[in-house]
Design a protein around this motif. Structure first.
Motif, PDB file in Angstrom:
ATOM      1  N   VAL A 108      19.062  -6.283  -8.542  1.00 22.40           N
ATOM      2  CA  VAL A 108      18.473  -5.127  -9.225  1.00 22.40           C
ATOM      3  C   VAL A 108      16.947  -5.222  -9.198  1.00 22.40           C
ATOM      4  CG1 VAL A 108      18.163  -4.122 -11.540  1.00 22.40           C
ATOM      5  CG2 VAL A 108      20.463  -4.633 -10.692  1.00 22.40           C
ATOM      6  N   HIS A 109      16.433  -6.407  -9.505  1.00 22.22           N
ATOM      7  CA  HIS A 109      14.984  -6.583  -9.570  1.00 22.22           C
ATOM      8  C   HIS A 109      14.332  -6.422  -8.194  1.00 22.22           C
ATOM      9  CE1 HIS A 109      11.236  -7.688 -11.321  1.00 22.22           C
ATOM     10  NE2 HIS A 109      11.113  -8.767 -10.569  1.00 22.22           N
ATOM     11  N   GLU A 110      14.970  -6.924  -7.150  1.00 18.08           N
ATOM     12  CA  GLU A 110      14.435  -6.743  -5.795  1.00 18.08           C
ATOM     13  C   GLU A 110      14.352  -5.267  -5.430  1.00 18.08           C
ATOM     14  OE1 GLU A 110      12.968  -8.752  -3.571  1.00 18.08           O
ATOM     15  OE2 GLU A 110      13.048 -10.262  -5.164  1.00 18.08           O
ATOM     16  N   ALA A 111      15.355  -4.500  -5.808  1.00 21.19           N
ATOM     17  CA  ALA A 111      15.333  -3.051  -5.548  1.00 21.19           C
ATOM     18  C   ALA A 111      14.190  -2.391  -6.316  1.00 21.19           C
ATOM     19  CB  ALA A 111      16.672  -2.425  -5.921  1.00 21.19           C
ATOM     20  N   GLU A 112      13.976  -2.827  -7.551  1.00 20.87           N
ATOM     21  CA  GLU A 112      12.865  -2.271  -8.339  1.00 20.87           C
ATOM     22  C   GLU A 112      11.527  -2.574  -7.678  1.00 20.87           C
ATOM     23  OE1 GLU A 112      15.082  -2.725 -12.672  1.00 20.87           O
ATOM     24  OE2 GLU A 112      13.664  -4.251 -12.033  1.00 20.87           O
ATOM     25  N   LEU A 113      11.370  -3.806  -7.200  1.00 23.62           N
ATOM     26  CA  LEU A 113      10.117  -4.172  -6.542  1.00 23.62           C
ATOM     27  C   LEU A 113       9.904  -3.373  -5.258  1.00 23.62           C
ATOM     28  CD1 LEU A 113      10.099  -8.044  -7.076  1.00 23.62           C
ATOM     29  CD2 LEU A 113       8.786  -6.298  -8.331  1.00 23.62           C
ATOM     30  N   ARG A 114      10.975  -3.129  -4.521  1.00 18.81           N
ATOM     31  CA  ARG A 114      10.852  -2.291  -3.308  1.00 18.81           C
ATOM     32  C   ARG A 114      10.378  -0.888  -3.690  1.00 18.81           C
ATOM     33  NH1 ARG A 114      15.557  -4.971  -1.943  1.00 18.81           N
ATOM     34  NH2 ARG A 114      16.869  -3.202  -2.549  1.00 18.81           N
ATOM     35  N   ASN A 115      10.893  -0.352  -4.790  1.00 19.26           N
ATOM     36  CA  ASN A 115      10.477   0.982  -5.238  1.00 19.26           C
ATOM     37  C   ASN A 115       9.020   1.009  -5.679  1.00 19.26           C
ATOM     38  OD1 ASN A 115      12.934   2.221  -4.724  1.00 19.26           O
ATOM     39  ND2 ASN A 115      13.715   1.819  -6.778  1.00 19.26           N
ATOM     40  N   LEU A 116       8.536  -0.094  -6.198  1.00 21.50           N
ATOM     41  CA  LEU A 116       7.145  -0.152  -6.668  1.00 21.50           C
ATOM     42  C   LEU A 116       6.146  -0.445  -5.548  1.00 21.50           C
ATOM     43  CD1 LEU A 116       7.637  -2.109 -10.006  1.00 21.50           C
ATOM     44  CD2 LEU A 116       7.017   0.311  -9.740  1.00 21.50           C
ATOM     45  N   ALA A 117       6.621  -0.861  -4.407  1.00 20.51           N
ATOM     46  CA  ALA A 117       5.732  -1.274  -3.321  1.00 20.51           C
ATOM     47  C   ALA A 117       4.756  -0.176  -2.907  1.00 20.51           C
ATOM     48  CB  ALA A 117       6.547  -1.749  -2.122  1.00 20.51           C
ATOM     49  N   ALA A 118       5.217   1.051  -2.803  1.00 18.77           N
ATOM     50  CA  ALA A 118       4.333   2.147  -2.377  1.00 18.77           C
ATOM     51  C   ALA A 118       3.243   2.404  -3.414  1.00 18.77           C
ATOM     52  CB  ALA A 118       5.141   3.414  -2.132  1.00 18.77           C
ATOM     53  N   ILE A 119       3.575   2.287  -4.685  1.00 13.62           N
ATOM     54  CA  ILE A 119       2.569   2.474  -5.738  1.00 13.62           C
ATOM     55  C   ILE A 119       1.572   1.319  -5.692  1.00 13.62           C
ATOM     56  CG2 ILE A 119       2.198   2.669  -8.233  1.00 13.62           C
ATOM     57  CD1 ILE A 119       5.124   3.752  -8.390  1.00 13.62           C
ATOM     58  N   ALA A 120       2.083   0.107  -5.556  1.00 14.94           N
ATOM     59  CA  ALA A 120       1.232  -1.085  -5.553  1.00 14.94           C
ATOM     60  C   ALA A 120       0.238  -1.065  -4.397  1.00 14.94           C
ATOM     61  CB  ALA A 120       2.096  -2.343  -5.483  1.00 14.94           C
ATOM     62  N   ALA A 121       0.645  -0.508  -3.276  1.00 16.58           N
ATOM     63  CA  ALA A 121      -0.216  -0.496  -2.093  1.00 16.58           C
ATOM     64  C   ALA A 121      -1.524   0.257  -2.337  1.00 16.58           C
ATOM     65  CB  ALA A 121       0.529   0.130  -0.913  1.00 16.58           C
ATOM     66  N   ASP A 122      -1.526   1.191  -3.275  1.00 24.92           N
ATOM     67  CA  ASP A 122      -2.714   2.003  -3.542  1.00 24.92           C
ATOM     68  C   ASP A 122      -3.578   1.473  -4.683  1.00 24.92           C
ATOM     69  OD1 ASP A 122      -1.997   3.773  -1.538  1.00 24.92           O
ATOM     70  OD2 ASP A 122      -0.855   5.063  -2.901  1.00 24.92           O
ATOM     71  N   LEU A 123      -3.221   0.314  -5.238  1.00 21.22           N
ATOM     72  CA  LEU A 123      -3.942  -0.190  -6.412  1.00 21.22           C
ATOM     73  C   LEU A 123      -4.678  -1.485  -6.113  1.00 21.22           C
ATOM     74  CD1 LEU A 123      -1.163   0.450  -9.081  1.00 21.22           C
ATOM     75  CD2 LEU A 123      -3.218   1.813  -8.661  1.00 21.22           C
ATOM     76  N   ASP A 124      -5.811  -1.646  -6.777  1.00 16.77           N
ATOM     77  CA  ASP A 124      -6.607  -2.857  -6.669  1.00 16.77           C
ATOM     78  C   ASP A 124      -5.978  -3.927  -7.574  1.00 16.77           C
ATOM     79  OD1 ASP A 124      -8.565  -4.850  -7.357  1.00 16.77           O
ATOM     80  OD2 ASP A 124     -10.133  -3.495  -6.650  1.00 16.77           O
ATOM     81  N   PRO A 125      -5.711  -5.122  -7.048  1.00 16.18           N
ATOM     82  CA  PRO A 125      -5.107  -6.178  -7.865  1.00 16.18           C
ATOM     83  C   PRO A 125      -5.914  -6.506  -9.127  1.00 16.18           C
ATOM     84  CG  PRO A 125      -5.062  -6.795  -5.553  1.00 16.18           C
ATOM     85  CD  PRO A 125      -5.876  -5.538  -5.649  1.00 16.18           C
ATOM     86  N   ALA A 126      -7.232  -6.431  -9.068  1.00 10.30           N
ATOM     87  CA  ALA A 126      -8.054  -6.703 -10.253  1.00 10.30           C
ATOM     88  C   ALA A 126      -7.810  -5.645 -11.329  1.00 10.30           C
ATOM     89  CB  ALA A 126      -9.533  -6.761  -9.878  1.00 10.30           C
ATOM     90  N   ASP A 127      -7.639  -4.383 -10.909  1.00 13.56           N
ATOM     91  CA  ASP A 127      -7.341  -3.325 -11.875  1.00 13.56           C
ATOM     92  C   ASP A 127      -5.986  -3.560 -12.550  1.00 13.56           C
ATOM     93  OD1 ASP A 127      -9.713  -2.042 -11.242  1.00 13.56           O
ATOM     94  OD2 ASP A 127      -8.759  -0.564  -9.914  1.00 13.56           O
ATOM     95  N   VAL A 128      -5.029  -4.003 -11.765  1.00 17.64           N
ATOM     96  CA  VAL A 128      -3.700  -4.281 -12.322  1.00 17.64           C
ATOM     97  C   VAL A 128      -3.787  -5.441 -13.311  1.00 17.64           C
ATOM     98  CG1 VAL A 128      -1.337  -4.993 -11.782  1.00 17.64           C
ATOM     99  CG2 VAL A 128      -2.500  -3.315 -10.333  1.00 17.64           C
ATOM    100  N   ALA A 129      -4.521  -6.492 -12.961  1.00 14.96           N
ATOM    101  CA  ALA A 129      -4.681  -7.640 -13.866  1.00 14.96           C
ATOM    102  C   ALA A 129      -5.354  -7.219 -15.168  1.00 14.96           C
ATOM    103  CB  ALA A 129      -5.472  -8.749 -13.176  1.00 14.96           C
ATOM    104  N   THR A 130      -6.361  -6.364 -15.076  1.00 15.24           N
ATOM    105  CA  THR A 130      -7.030  -5.857 -16.278  1.00 15.24           C
ATOM    106  C   THR A 130      -6.065  -5.029 -17.116  1.00 15.24           C
ATOM    107  OG1 THR A 130      -9.184  -5.856 -15.192  1.00 15.24           O
ATOM    108  CG2 THR A 130      -8.937  -4.419 -17.112  1.00 15.24           C
TER     109      THR A 130
END
Length: 150
Positions: A108-130
């Motif tokens: 289930v969690h792997e499927a969730e991460l696959r769904n989030l991949a497209a959103i994550a691709a457009d975000l700066d990791p520092a912004d996510v950490a903040t």
């Protein structure tokens, strides 16, 4: 420099619809697994923290013990969790994942991460950490408020 309360409120206003939309998306994805959102949350807590008694799981999820016990009962009927004696407390057994529960959560969690991949691709990791730090501070602060309220 400090943050204005209205700025934090703006964050909360965005968290509410995000929470509802996330719950809908996860619930829809769980239909094929025959899992509820609550059982999925239980599996995640046990995956992250290992075996735990019902009251501790309730504290982690900010849910009443009775609700957690119902989720444990559902998950047990599905073969996803088991209970065993708790050396620290005679009347509060430890709830633990079965192999099936661990495999189910991982899938289930792997499927969730696959769904989030497209959103994550457009975000700066520092912004996510903040964002994570801000949300952690909000959770801690709101928890204090609720504990101090009569």
């Amino acid at each position: 420099m400090s943050t204005e309360p209205s700025d934090l409120y703006a964050v909360l206003r965005r968290v509410r619809p995000l929470h509802l939309l996330s719950a809908r998306a996860v619930t829809a994805a769980l239909e094929s697994e025959q899992l509820t959102l609550g059982v999925r949350a239980l599996l995640e807590v046990l995956t992250d923290g290992g075996p735990a008694p019902v009251p501790a799981i309730g504290r982690t999820l900010s849910m009443p013990r009775q609700v957690i016990q119902r989720l444990v009962d559902q998950a047990h009927e599905q073969g996803l969790v088991t209970t065993r004696p708790n050396p620290a407390h005679r009347r509060s057994p430890l709830v633990d994942l079965t192999d099936r529960g661990r495999t189910t959560f991982d899938r289930v969690h792997e499927a969730e991460l696959r769904n989030l991949a497209a959103i994550a691709a457009d975000l700066d990791p520092a912004d996510v950490a903040t964002t994570v730090r801000v949300l952690d501070a909000l959770v801690a602060g709101v928890t204090r408020i609720t504990e101090e309220s009569p």
